[in-house]
Design an enzyme around this catalytic site. Structure first.
Site, short mmCIF file in Angstrom:
data_model
loop_
_atom_site.label_atom_id
_atom_site.label_comp_id
_atom_site.label_asym_id
_atom_site.label_seq_id
_atom_site.Cartn_x
_atom_site.Cartn_y
_atom_site.Cartn_z
N GLN A 61 0.82 -1.22 0.00
CA GLN A 61 0.00 0.00 0.00
C GLN A 61 0.85 1.26 0.00
O GLN A 61 0.78 2.07 -0.91
CB GLN A 61 -0.95 -0.02 1.20
CG GLN A 61 -2.07 0.98 1.06
CD GLN A 61 -3.29 0.60 1.90
OE1 GLN A 61 -3.37 -0.48 2.46
NE2 GLN A 61 -4.24 1.50 2.00
N ASP A 62 1.67 1.44 1.03
CA ASP A 62 2.60 2.58 1.03
C ASP A 62 3.82 2.23 1.86
O ASP A 62 3.84 1.22 2.56
CB ASP A 62 1.91 3.89 1.47
CG ASP A 62 1.54 3.93 2.94
OD1 ASP A 62 1.45 2.85 3.57
OD2 ASP A 62 1.33 5.03 3.47
#
Length: 217
Positions: A61-62
């Site tokens: 995701q990040d």
């Protein structure tokens, strides 16, 4: 990344001047505060794994938002930093699936053709998903779209609801999708443990005449 196949293909896929917008965004946020990973590591996934060599994609995701953790590769941290909980669980599942791996920096996966891609490539210190929805998603969606057009098989490993939403971008029947719950401690027992993604990815690659990944390397 300039002058690479990635750069050429992504430029064709993205709206005009998108690379300029990304550079302006990075100029601004790195000027204003502490951002991870270091700016020279933002595109590390694409630099470590050239387009021509991609055989597996693991989508995160990040980046990790703590000091010295993020290195531009999804889920990976340098060997000198303790493995975060999701990475601990990834290595636990790998141990059950194929055997123990003695180290947790995943750079050797990237060097073998495993694209360790986060949907957002930057994060403000201490603020998970702090750059979500600002600039990166069209860029990383474009990465998936150009990989979808590859003639050689690619295995997309999608962990958790966020990553699994991206499977609509993978329409080429040459490719395979392996999906499960996320390795986070919050969800690992809801279908990540026991899912055997590493042996499944290798089985598909071998079935398509491709060499397997040495996940223990």
């Amino acid at each position: 990344m300039e002058h690479s196949t990635w750069h050429r293909l992504l430029k064709e896929e993205l709206p005009n001047h998108y690379f300029s917008k990304i550079n302006q965004f990075m100029d601004k946020v790195y000027e204003e505060g502490t951002i991870y990973p270091p700016r020279d590591k933002v595109f590390n996934a694409l630099l470590e794994t050239p387009f021509e060599e991609v055989r597996v994609v693991i989508l995160g995701q990040d980046p990790y938002h703590g000091p010295n953790q993020a290195q531009g590769l999804s889920f990976s941290v340098p060997e000198t930093i303790p493995a975060p909980p999701s990475l601990v669980n990834i290595l636990k599942e790998l141990g059950e699936d194929l055997g123990p791996r003695s180290h947790h920096d995943l750079t050797t996966w990237a060097e073998q053709g495993v694209l360790l891609l986060n949907a957002c490539l930057t994060v403000p210190a201490g603020r998970a998903n702090g750059h979500a929805g600002q600039i990166w998603e069209p860029f990383t969606d474009a990465v998936i779209k150009v990989l979808n057009q590859k003639d050689t098989p690619v295995v997309f490993i999608l962990w958790g609801g966020y990553a699994r939403k991206k499977k609509s971008l993978v329409t080429n029947p040459k490719h395979a999708i392996i999906e499960s719950a996320h390795p986070s401690p919050l969800s690992a027992y809801r279908g990540f443990f026991g899912s055997k993604p590493f042996s499944k990815a290798n089985a598909y690659l071998v079935s398509q005449g491709q060499p397997p990944i040495d996940w223990l390397k």
